[in-house]
Enzyme design. Structure first.
Site, PDB file in Angstrom:
ATOM      1  N   PRO A   2       0.786  -1.212   0.000  1.00 50.39           N
ATOM      2  CA  PRO A   2       0.000   0.000   0.000  1.00 50.39           C
ATOM      3  C   PRO A   2       0.816   1.258   0.000  1.00 50.39           C
ATOM      4  CG  PRO A   2       0.032  -1.050   2.161  1.00 50.39           C
ATOM      5  CD  PRO A   2       1.116  -1.629   1.332  1.00 50.39           C
ATOM      6  N   GLU A   3       0.602   2.065  -0.983  1.00 50.15           N
ATOM      7  CA  GLU A   3       1.043   3.452  -0.950  1.00 50.15           C
ATOM      8  C   GLU A   3      -0.215   4.283  -0.756  1.00 50.15           C
ATOM      9  OE1 GLU A   3       3.875   4.431  -4.042  1.00 50.15           O
ATOM     10  OE2 GLU A   3       4.379   2.334  -4.322  1.00 50.15           O
ATOM     11  N   HIS A 100      -2.764 -16.041   8.171  1.00 48.74           N
ATOM     12  CA  HIS A 100      -2.301 -14.662   8.353  1.00 48.74           C
ATOM     13  C   HIS A 100      -3.438 -13.698   8.635  1.00 48.74           C
ATOM     14  CE1 HIS A 100       1.538 -16.235   7.257  1.00 48.74           C
ATOM     15  NE2 HIS A 100       1.157 -16.547   6.049  1.00 48.74           N
ATOM     16  N   ARG A 119       3.431 -10.737   5.994  1.00 49.93           N
ATOM     17  CA  ARG A 119       4.776 -10.369   6.435  1.00 49.93           C
ATOM     18  C   ARG A 119       4.791  -9.672   7.788  1.00 49.93           C
ATOM     19  NH1 ARG A 119       7.682  -7.695   1.330  1.00 49.93           N
ATOM     20  NH2 ARG A 119       9.486  -7.825   2.688  1.00 49.93           N
ATOM     21  N   LYS A 162      19.489  19.805  -1.264  1.00 53.74           N
ATOM     22  CA  LYS A 162      19.627  18.367  -1.034  1.00 53.74           C
ATOM     23  C   LYS A 162      20.414  17.716  -2.163  1.00 53.74           C
ATOM     24  CE  LYS A 162      15.888  17.289   2.091  1.00 53.74           C
ATOM     25  NZ  LYS A 162      16.838  17.407   3.214  1.00 53.74           N
TER      26      LYS A 162
END
Length: 289
Positions: A2-3, A100, A119, A162
């Site tokens: 997920p983003e 899970h 995970r 940066k």
DNA sequence: ACACTATCCTGCAGGC
DNA sequence: TGCCTGCAGGATAGTG
């Protein structure tokens, strides 16, 4: 998975099943995910009503009626599944991956919401709403990339001096919050900027945003909006909370397309894969400068 | 201050 | 078929 677009899609899917409803029962099937669950996690939630379900960066935030906030993060592989005994509203199918299924919420409206995370990089915490902004997860978090706040001028300010490559700067949640590996690759390609370019080079000499900075801000908006409209991206069979699949993965221009021809009009390049900060970057050296 | 890396954990694809 | 290696959408602590 997920983003930002996926987390927002999950939020929209969970909202009707959670907002305004009480936890009737909470089943916590193991002691920890990425972190240990808070003490008495299930008891702490049971009976509470959810007043609002929001999102900040990749965090889901359920406001509880006692002043607490249930913070949920999906990590790399977390997903929610909604089932209901009420006929016709939702699918009611058995989990294909019960090993899970770590947390189950039974809501007063009838929805059974299961959190699955192979995970276990995801987590759930409960913190007071009043001090959430000072919490370590939120204290240093960057600007939300949807909406009008993020533009070329702000990117130039965030990236000022940066030397880190654009890829790393865009993945830094302290600068822009919610982008991950996929959408950073896609946004940079859309903006025709090299992921290797130093982030501080997006300004003109007088400090105003160079055209690339303006393109990048637009590209971020566009790619996130397009992904949201598609219900996010479903890699490795990840699903929305209602069981349906997002389909933005079919719109990737570079991600996981190593060796394929670049689709930018007039560009004869091929997509290549390099490693930056330990993660794969996909880009076209032909049109991304 | 900054920028890498190693790490948490499991599953899966690819090579042999 | 199995075994091994590497890689995966995230984010942090530790190192230089």
């Amino acid at each position: 998975m997920p983003e930002l677009p996926e987390v927002e899609t999950v939020r929209r899917g969970l909202e009707p099943a959670m907002t305004g409803q009480n936890f009737i029962a909470v089943e916590q099937r193991r002691a920890d995910l990425r972190f240990p669950f808070p003490p008495n996690f299930a008891d702490r939630l049971k009976g509470r009503r959810i007043d609002a379900l929001s999102r900040r960066a990749k965090y889901l935030l359920a406001d509880l009626d006692d002043g607490g906030v249930l913070i949920m993060h999906l990590g790399m592989s977390g997903s929610f599944r909604i089932e209901s005994l009420a006929p016709g509203l939702f699918h009611h199918d058995r989990s294909k991956d019960p090993a899970h299924d770590h947390v189950v919420f039974q809501m007063s409206g009838g929805a059974r919401i299961t959190y699955n995370d192979p995970r276990r990089f995801g987590f759930m915490l409960i913190e007071p709403r009043a001090t959430l902004a000072e919490h370590k997860f939120f204290r240093d978090i960057g600007v939300e990339p949807l909406g009008n706040e993020l533009d070329g001028a702000l990117l130039v300010r965030l990236f000022d001096k940066k030397k880190a490559p654009l890829k790393a700067a865009l993945l830094d949640q302290r600068l822009v919050a919610g982008l991950g590996n996929i959408y950073v690759c896609e946004a940079l390609h859309r903006a025709r900027l090299s992921p290797r370019r130093a982030a501080g080079t997006l300004a003109r000499k007088n400090g105003s945003p160079a055209p690339g900075a303006v393109r990048l801000a637009s590209a971020i908006h566009e790619v996130l909006e397009a992904a949201l409209a598609a219900g996010g991206s479903s890699l490795r069979d990840h699903r929305q909370a209602d069981g349906s699949l997002g389909y933005f993965q079919h719109s990737f221009q570079v991600y996981d397309r190593e060796g394929e021809a670049c689709q930018t009009p007039g560009c004869n390049g091929r997509i290549q894969r390099i490693s930056q900060a330990g993660r794969s970057t996909f880009f076209c050296a032909g049109c991304q400068k």
